[in-house]
Design a protein around this motif. Structure first.
Motif, short mmCIF file in Angstrom:
data_model
loop_
_atom_site.label_atom_id
_atom_site.label_comp_id
_atom_site.label_asym_id
_atom_site.label_seq_id
_atom_site.Cartn_x
_atom_site.Cartn_y
_atom_site.Cartn_z
N CYS A 86 0.87 -1.18 0.00
CA CYS A 86 0.00 0.00 0.00
C CYS A 86 0.90 1.23 0.00
N ARG A 87 1.02 1.84 -1.16
CA ARG A 87 1.93 2.98 -1.25
C ARG A 87 1.37 4.23 -0.59
N CYS A 88 0.07 4.36 -0.51
CA CYS A 88 -0.51 5.54 0.15
C CYS A 88 -0.16 5.55 1.64
N GLY A 146 -5.37 0.55 2.57
CA GLY A 146 -6.62 0.89 1.90
C GLY A 146 -7.26 2.17 2.39
N MET A 147 -6.63 2.83 3.37
CA MET A 147 -7.22 4.06 3.90
C MET A 147 -6.57 5.32 3.33
N GLY A 148 -5.72 5.16 2.32
CA GLY A 148 -5.05 6.31 1.73
C GLY A 148 -5.94 7.03 0.73
N CYS A 167 -6.18 6.87 -2.38
CA CYS A 167 -6.76 6.10 -3.49
C CYS A 167 -7.89 5.19 -3.00
N GLY A 168 -8.08 5.12 -1.69
CA GLY A 168 -9.18 4.31 -1.16
C GLY A 168 -9.00 2.82 -1.37
N GLY A 169 -7.77 2.38 -1.56
CA GLY A 169 -7.51 0.94 -1.72
C GLY A 169 -7.61 0.45 -3.15
N PHE A 185 -5.42 0.65 -5.44
CA PHE A 185 -4.16 0.05 -5.88
C PHE A 185 -3.74 -1.13 -5.02
N CYS A 186 -4.09 -1.14 -3.76
CA CYS A 186 -3.56 -2.16 -2.84
C CYS A 186 -4.58 -3.21 -2.43
#
Ligand code: FES
Length: 115
Positions: free
Chosen positions: A22-24, A53-55, A57-59, A61-62
């Motif tokens: 998760c890059r965010c 998933g909390m970044g 992008c909302g998950g 990408f991850c």
């Protein structure tokens, strides 16, 4: 496009322990696997325990990578994991941004309908 974004079989084995899943939120494979091994059985449980998933992008990408890791660690089929609860990335907004600066007298008021 959907076919292109689905992880191919075996690709999850190529994710090294230090790979950022998760890059965010900068969550590595090691952290995700630790959370699963600690008992996080669902996508929401992984999300709650790691912030994956909390970044912004909302998950997007991850989320699927985390699901595939969950499948690899637990041996459960992907269909059993379901989807995480979607929440839009919201942030506080000052009330001034919503009300704006306007003059009540300049509001267009339609004429009453004839009786
Ligand atoms: S990459 Fe995980 S929330 Fe964006």
């Amino acid at each position: 496009m959907t076919r292109l974004t689905i992880m191919r079989d075996g690709l999850v084995r190529a994710i090294t322990p230090e790979t950022v899943v998760c890059r965010c939120e900068s969550i590595t494979r090691t952290e995700v696997v630790a959370e699963i091994q600690a008992g996080a059985a669902s996508q929401n449980a992984i999300k709650s325990g790691t912030r994956l998933g909390m970044g912004p992008c909302g998950g997007k990408f991850c989320g699927e990578a985390a699901a595939m890791l969950n499948c690899a660690v637990t041996g459960r089929p992907r269909v059993d994991l379901g989807l995480p609860t979607a929440r839009p990335p919201l942030r506080p907004v000052p009330i001034d941004a919503l009300t704006g600066d306007f003059d009540y007298d300049s509001l267009p008021i339609p004429a009453p309908a004839p009786l």
